[in-house]
Design a protein around this motif. Structure first.
Motif, PDB file in Angstrom:
ATOM      1  N   UNK A  84     -17.299   7.774  10.487  1.00 27.12           N
ATOM      2  CA  UNK A  84     -16.140   7.528  11.325  1.00 27.12           C
ATOM      3  C   UNK A  84     -15.271   6.617  10.361  1.00 27.12           C
ATOM      4  N   UNK A  85     -14.039   6.984   9.917  1.00 28.60           N
ATOM      5  CA  UNK A  85     -13.331   6.412   9.134  1.00 28.60           C
ATOM      6  C   UNK A  85     -11.989   6.583   8.980  1.00 28.60           C
ATOM      7  N   UNK A  86     -11.187   6.338   7.947  1.00 29.05           N
ATOM      8  CA  UNK A  86      -9.746   6.477   7.617  1.00 29.05           C
ATOM      9  C   UNK A  86      -9.697   7.265   6.266  1.00 29.05           C
ATOM     10  N   UNK A  87      -8.721   8.024   5.975  1.00 28.27           N
ATOM     11  CA  UNK A  87      -8.648   8.343   4.451  1.00 28.27           C
ATOM     12  C   UNK A  87      -8.192   7.195   3.347  1.00 28.27           C
ATOM     13  N   UNK A  88      -8.476   7.549   2.125  1.00 19.38           N
ATOM     14  CA  UNK A  88      -8.225   6.547   1.467  1.00 19.38           C
ATOM     15  C   UNK A  88      -6.681   6.328   1.156  1.00 19.38           C
ATOM     16  N   UNK A  89      -6.066   5.287   0.808  1.00 22.13           N
ATOM     17  CA  UNK A  89      -4.692   5.089   0.340  1.00 22.13           C
ATOM     18  C   UNK A  89      -3.718   4.889   1.725  1.00 22.13           C
ATOM     19  N   UNK A  90      -4.466   4.256   2.567  1.00 25.10           N
ATOM     20  CA  UNK A  90      -3.625   4.254   3.882  1.00 25.10           C
ATOM     21  C   UNK A  90      -2.573   3.116   3.725  1.00 25.10           C
ATOM     22  N   UNK A  91      -1.589   3.038   4.642  1.00 25.02           N
ATOM     23  CA  UNK A  91      -0.493   2.122   4.828  1.00 25.02           C
ATOM     24  C   UNK A  91      -0.862   0.811   5.651  1.00 25.02           C
ATOM     25  N   UNK A  92      -2.053   0.681   5.967  1.00 24.04           N
ATOM     26  CA  UNK A  92      -2.549  -0.404   6.764  1.00 24.04           C
ATOM     27  C   UNK A  92      -3.814  -1.002   6.302  1.00 24.04           C
ATOM     28  N   UNK A  93      -4.266  -1.930   6.655  1.00 18.77           N
ATOM     29  CA  UNK A  93      -5.928  -2.613   6.401  1.00 18.77           C
ATOM     30  C   UNK A  93      -6.494  -2.209   7.701  1.00 18.77           C
ATOM     31  N   UNK A  94      -7.318  -1.161   7.592  1.00 19.25           N
ATOM     32  CA  UNK A  94      -8.141  -0.861   8.862  1.00 19.25           C
ATOM     33  C   UNK A  94      -9.498  -1.288   8.863  1.00 19.25           C
ATOM     34  N   UNK A  95      -9.900  -1.607  10.041  1.00 19.77           N
ATOM     35  CA  UNK A  95     -11.521  -1.801  10.248  1.00 19.77           C
ATOM     36  C   UNK A  95     -11.845  -1.400  11.432  1.00 19.77           C
ATOM     37  N   UNK A  96     -13.176  -1.196  11.600  1.00 19.27           N
ATOM     38  CA  UNK A  96     -13.861  -0.789  12.879  1.00 19.27           C
ATOM     39  C   UNK A  96     -14.788  -1.854  13.416  1.00 19.27           C
TER      40      UNK A  96
END
Length: 535
Positions: free
Chosen positions: A113-125
């Motif tokens: 479960x994740x987000x694609x690289x190069x995101x426009x935000x700093x994401x955490x789960x």
């Protein structure tokens, strides 16, 4: 069991300068409230998260999916930038912050479960028995981002459903490929020397040339010559403490950097060089500065002229003849803390960036793009760089905190853990550099030799930090054998017992299982353990 993140979330919260508020579902994939609109757009196997807030400054978008979790699950998360010796498969820990992605294993199947690289935000789960939370930090430094009329695609959510019979390691590697569609990788395996772990900033033109000759003598490859990387200490502002900044010109011990680079190449190595792009002791325009540091001024990378100046510095190093550029400290300089300190509070500085219209992640990405473009055909190594934002831009990522030429326990804690738990990112995000082998009399060779063997056979970059005068004849023979392996492409090594320990000793290397013994009980080593800094 597969967790449901491909459907619309059950709740969305938004943090603005006015505090937290609930967004309400107002249409298919549309959530709004209090002047903020979140749009969810599903396509193929991903879901993009859009954010509009023309009048408000936004800090965080938080998505929550209800999920009734039954049975036992092992969970593996990642780090914001480098790893710090603490990656591991664990049980469910609700308060655990897992940057970028996480994996679960129920004993049969591994899911991601994740987000694609190069995101426009700093994401955490975050994950507990009742559900999953994704937080997208869209702040600009310490303040909310002011988007105006611009719509921000904050993240693109992706998942991976494993199959029975697939190992957790294979599933993790495939999921990393899903998150990063276009990795940038070096044309040839990267290996050679770095002078940090014995020189620690004290070196010279003549010493680097001797280091270069020594590294060249260890390699017989005519196709892929080793690198020799000059670490901190060559620049004008060096001295009086390690890790100083620019201006990026040589000092009295390094008077002619272009001549040195050419002499290194003549000696049989590819020249490499270290620098810290956001710190300088040079007088620059006030609008370039973000804050003052003990050893200089930290620059604001949201200012276009700062990026132009950094690009000029990199282009100058390339023009001197350096074929590898290692840049360092940018996360610490931008966010005021190390990755292990960040957790859910990614920024520790009171100063916002000059450009309030872009998120911290966007500002970091632009800095990375400038570094990548300015490097031309030279290989780029990111150190203390945000992992998920480096992927697809830099050929090599220093994936863990420093190993050591003084304490074996630090190498074991940082190096082996990093190599194992970030191995799925090797070849899928970038080439995965778990840091050097520091060869000194202070570290027992019987332990360092195993670290050398593992790195050489793992297919990852191999850097050796060793003073030529301190290396024995036997060590030279073993280094030559290691360089023979490191010079050619190898299948990635696989940690076989990584679900049972934080320091795997069973590895699949070249199709064979190899066992290592990472501990040696002795009075000398016990003294090191008793005094280790993280205890």
């Amino acid at each position: 069991m597969a967790l449901a993140i491909r459907r619309e979330p059950d709740m969305i919260l938004v943090e603005t300068d006015n505090g937290w508020q609930t967004a309400n579902r107002s249409g298919d994939g549309i959530w709004s409230g209090g002047g903020v609109e979140i749009t969810l757009h599903s396509r193929n196997d991903s879901c993009s998260v859009g954010l509009s807030a023309p009048l408000l400054a936004v800090k965080t978008v938080r998505l929550y999916w209800k999920q009734n979790v039954t049975g036992r699950l092992a969970v593996l998360g990642d780090h914001w930038e480098r790893a710090y010796g603490d990656l591991e498969w664990r049980g469910i820990v609700p308060e655990r912050v897992m940057p970028w992605y996480f994996l679960t294993n129920d004993g049969i199947v591994t899911n991601g479960y994740g987000v694609k690289t190069g995101t426009a935000s700093l994401c955490y789960w975050q994950f507990d028995q009742d559900g999953i939370t994704l937080s997208a930090d869209v702040r600009c430094g310490s303040e909310g981002v002011q988007l105006g009329v611009r719509k921000l695609v904050a993240a693109e959510i992706v998942g991976y459903e494993g199959k029975e019979g697939e190992s957790a390691f294979a599933a993790a590697s495939r999921f990393c490929s899903v998150m990063c569609e276009n990795p940038v990788l070096p044309d040839q395996p990267v290996y050679g020397g770095n002078n940090w772990y014995y020189a620690y900033g004290n070196s010279s033109h003549a010493e680097i040339l001797e280091d270069s000759k020594f590294m060249a003598s260890l390699s017989s490859s005519s196709i892929n010559r080793p690198y020799m990387v000059i670490d901190d200490g060559w620049q004008l502002a060096s001295g009086g403490g390690a890790c100083n900044g620019g201006p990026w010109r040589g000092n009295s011990l390094f008077p002619e950097m272009d001549r040195l680079a050419h002499e290194m190449k003549d000696a049989g190595v590819k020249p490499g060089i270290w620098f810290r792009p956001l710190l300088t002791s040079e007088t620059v325009p006030d609008e370039w500065l973000r804050y003052s540091a003990n050893n200089g001024y930290v620059l604001d990378p949201s200012v276009p002229d700062v990026l132009n100046d950094i690009a000029e510095s990199v282009a100058r190093m390339v023009s001197w003849g350096f074929e590898l550029i290692k840049h360092d400290f940018s996360t610490f300089d931008m966010l005021g803390q190390w990755g292990f300190q960040m957790k859910s509070k990614t920024n520790a500085l009171p100063q916002p960036f000059h450009d309030r219209s872009r998120t911290t992640a966007e500002i970091i990405l632009e800095l990375y793009r400038v570094l990548a473009r300015a490097s031309g055909g030279s290989v780029v190594i990111g150190c203390n760089t945000i992992s998920h934002l480096s992927a697809g831009l830099f050929e090599v990522q220093r994936t863990g905190d420093d190993t050591s030429g003084k304490l074996w326990e630090r190498t074991r804690y940082m190096g082996i853990n990093t190599l194992a738990f970030r191995m799925p990112q090797h070849g899928t995000f970038y080439s995965h550099d778990a840091d050097c082998i520091g060869i000194t009399e202070q570290v027992p060779w019987e332990l360092n030799r195993q670290w050398l063997e593992l790195l050489a056979e793992s297919g990852t970059p191999l850097f050796v930090s060793a003073s030529p005068s301190a290396v024995t004849k036997q060590q030279q023979l073993e280094l030559r054998a290691a360089f023979e392996l490191a010079a050619r492409p190898l299948a990635p090594g696989e940690p076989l017992d990584w679900m049972e320990t934080t320091c795997p000793r069973r590895w699949l290397l070249g199709g064979k299982e190899t066992r290592f013994q990472w501990n040696q009980v002795s009075a000398e080593l016990q003294s090191d353990i008793d005094n280790i800094w993280w205890k």
